[in-house]
Write a protein that holds these residues in place. Structure first.
Motif, PDB file in Angstrom:
ATOM      1  N   ILE A  43      -7.951 -15.016  -6.855  1.00 18.41           N
ATOM      2  CA  ILE A  43      -6.941 -15.545  -5.943  1.00 18.41           C
ATOM      3  C   ILE A  43      -6.981 -14.741  -4.656  1.00 18.41           C
ATOM      4  O   ILE A  43      -6.956 -13.507  -4.685  1.00 18.41           O
ATOM      5  N   THR A  44      -7.070 -15.443  -3.537  1.00 20.19           N
ATOM      6  CA  THR A  44      -7.006 -14.821  -2.219  1.00 20.19           C
ATOM      7  C   THR A  44      -5.802 -15.395  -1.487  1.00 20.19           C
ATOM      8  O   THR A  44      -5.282 -16.448  -1.864  1.00 20.19           O
ATOM      9  N   GLU A  77       0.949  -5.548  -5.138  1.00 19.33           N
ATOM     10  CA  GLU A  77       0.720  -4.765  -6.355  1.00 19.33           C
ATOM     11  C   GLU A  77       0.899  -5.623  -7.606  1.00 19.33           C
ATOM     12  O   GLU A  77       0.149  -5.488  -8.571  1.00 19.33           O
ATOM     13  N   GLU A  78       1.872  -6.517  -7.591  1.00 17.62           N
ATOM     14  CA  GLU A  78       2.148  -7.359  -8.757  1.00 17.62           C
ATOM     15  C   GLU A  78       1.080  -8.443  -8.941  1.00 17.62           C
ATOM     16  O   GLU A  78       0.585  -8.666 -10.050  1.00 17.62           O
ATOM     17  N   ILE A  79       0.723  -9.105  -7.869  1.00 18.83           N
ATOM     18  CA  ILE A  79      -0.218 -10.226  -7.951  1.00 18.83           C
ATOM     19  C   ILE A  79      -1.655  -9.734  -8.106  1.00 18.83           C
ATOM     20  O   ILE A  79      -2.440 -10.308  -8.822  1.00 18.83           O
ATOM     21  N   ARG A  80      -1.997  -8.647  -7.405  1.00 15.53           N
ATOM     22  CA  ARG A  80      -3.350  -8.083  -7.425  1.00 15.53           C
ATOM     23  C   ARG A  80      -4.385  -9.121  -6.997  1.00 15.53           C
ATOM     24  O   ARG A  80      -5.239  -9.540  -7.783  1.00 15.53           O
ATOM     25  N   TYR A  81      -4.298  -9.512  -5.741  1.00 14.26           N
ATOM     26  CA  TYR A  81      -5.264 -10.452  -5.175  1.00 14.26           C
ATOM     27  C   TYR A  81      -6.669  -9.866  -5.217  1.00 14.26           C
ATOM     28  O   TYR A  81      -6.860  -8.658  -5.123  1.00 14.26           O
ATOM     29  N   ASP A  82      -7.640 -10.746  -5.274  1.00 12.58           N
ATOM     30  CA  ASP A  82      -9.030 -10.310  -5.166  1.00 12.58           C
ATOM     31  C   ASP A  82      -9.334  -9.887  -3.732  1.00 12.58           C
ATOM     32  O   ASP A  82     -10.104  -8.963  -3.495  1.00 12.58           O
ATOM     33  N   GLN A  83      -8.713 -10.578  -2.805  1.00  7.52           N
ATOM     34  CA  GLN A  83      -8.909 -10.276  -1.383  1.00  7.52           C
ATOM     35  C   GLN A  83      -7.768 -10.929  -0.612  1.00  7.52           C
ATOM     36  O   GLN A  83      -7.200 -11.925  -1.064  1.00  7.52           O
ATOM     37  N   ILE A  84      -7.438 -10.351   0.541  1.00 10.34           N
ATOM     38  CA  ILE A  84      -6.454 -10.983   1.414  1.00 10.34           C
ATOM     39  C   ILE A  84      -7.001 -11.079   2.825  1.00 10.34           C
ATOM     40  O   ILE A  84      -7.927 -10.357   3.203  1.00 10.34           O
ATOM     41  N   ILE A 109      -3.508  -0.827   0.509  1.00  8.32           N
ATOM     42  CA  ILE A 109      -3.173  -1.333  -0.831  1.00  8.32           C
ATOM     43  C   ILE A 109      -4.258  -2.288  -1.310  1.00  8.32           C
ATOM     44  O   ILE A 109      -4.783  -2.169  -2.420  1.00  8.32           O
ATOM     45  N   GLN A 110      -4.606  -3.253  -0.467  1.00 11.78           N
ATOM     46  CA  GLN A 110      -5.568  -4.266  -0.895  1.00 11.78           C
ATOM     47  C   GLN A 110      -6.965  -3.694  -1.067  1.00 11.78           C
ATOM     48  O   GLN A 110      -7.689  -4.098  -1.987  1.00 11.78           O
ATOM     49  N   ASP A 111      -7.370  -2.757  -0.219  1.00 12.95           N
ATOM     50  CA  ASP A 111      -8.693  -2.139  -0.383  1.00 12.95           C
ATOM     51  C   ASP A 111      -8.813  -1.480  -1.754  1.00 12.95           C
ATOM     52  O   ASP A 111      -9.845  -1.596  -2.420  1.00 12.95           O
ATOM     53  N   ARG A 112      -7.759  -0.786  -2.193  1.00 12.94           N
ATOM     54  CA  ARG A 112      -7.772  -0.140  -3.505  1.00 12.94           C
ATOM     55  C   ARG A 112      -7.885  -1.177  -4.621  1.00 12.94           C
ATOM     56  O   ARG A 112      -8.679  -1.027  -5.554  1.00 12.94           O
TER      57      ARG A 112
END
Length: 188
Positions: A49-50, A73-80, A115-118
């Protein structure tokens, strides 16, 4: 159930705050959005999910921004795909009060990226050792390295010596998960 449909969906969130979503006239709440994400993951385990995220929308408070961070943090996207709000003349938002200072938007965007990079790097490292179907898109200019995408839309770089050409569908063992892409070797 259809083998031709890839396991990736782009589902824009924009903000994790109901107040901001309402101001944006998005037509959904955070809880409704989270329910859709849960449903997608139940129906298609492993779906990537992006999303799009906007920081600094007029009136966005630190609490609103914290809700967006917690949603990531909750959803944990693959990428944004994330952006600072920019005023566009003639829009409703351009006439709103509570414009967020540029330096605040820049800080918030940097926090979102961290956050997203991690999270993305965690996903990529967990892919090490797996075998993925990759659609080759082409070759990099300088090294001539073939690259393509997995069924979950992740970029995979193959060895420069691999003869793969654009349009080839190849099975690739992932050897290294990096911050923004994967490295792999073709399975023989």
């Amino acid at each position: 159930e259809l083998p031709s449909v890839c396991e990736h969906i782009h589902l824009p969130l924009q903000s994790g705050s109901d107040q901001v979503l309402s101001a944006m006239r998005r037509g959904y709440t955070r809880d409704e959005y989270l329910s859709k994400v849960r449903s997608l993951r139940e129906r298609c385990p492993g779906v990537a999910i992006t999303a799009d995220i906007i920081v600094g929308f007029p009136g966005e408070t630190e609490e609103d921004f914290a809700q967006t961070c917690s949603a990531l943090e909750e959803i944990r996207y693959d990428q944004i795909f994330s952006f600072k709000y920019s005023c566009r003349p003639g829009t409703v938002a351009a006439r709103m009060t509570g414009m967020v200072e540029e330096k605040v938007k820049a800080r918030r965007l940097a926090e979102i990226h961290a956050i997203q990079d991690r999270i993305t790097e965690d996903y990529h490292r967990s892919a090490e050792g797996t075998v993925e179907e990759v659609l080759v898109e082409g070759r990099r200019d300088a090294p001539g390295q073939p690259f393509g995408r997995t069924r979950t839309n992740k970029i995979v770089n193959l060895e420069a010596s691999d003869p793969a050409r654009a349009g080839d569908l190849v099975r690739v063992r992932i050897t290294k998960g990096l911050k923004h892409s994967l490295l792999g070797e073709r399975e023989t």
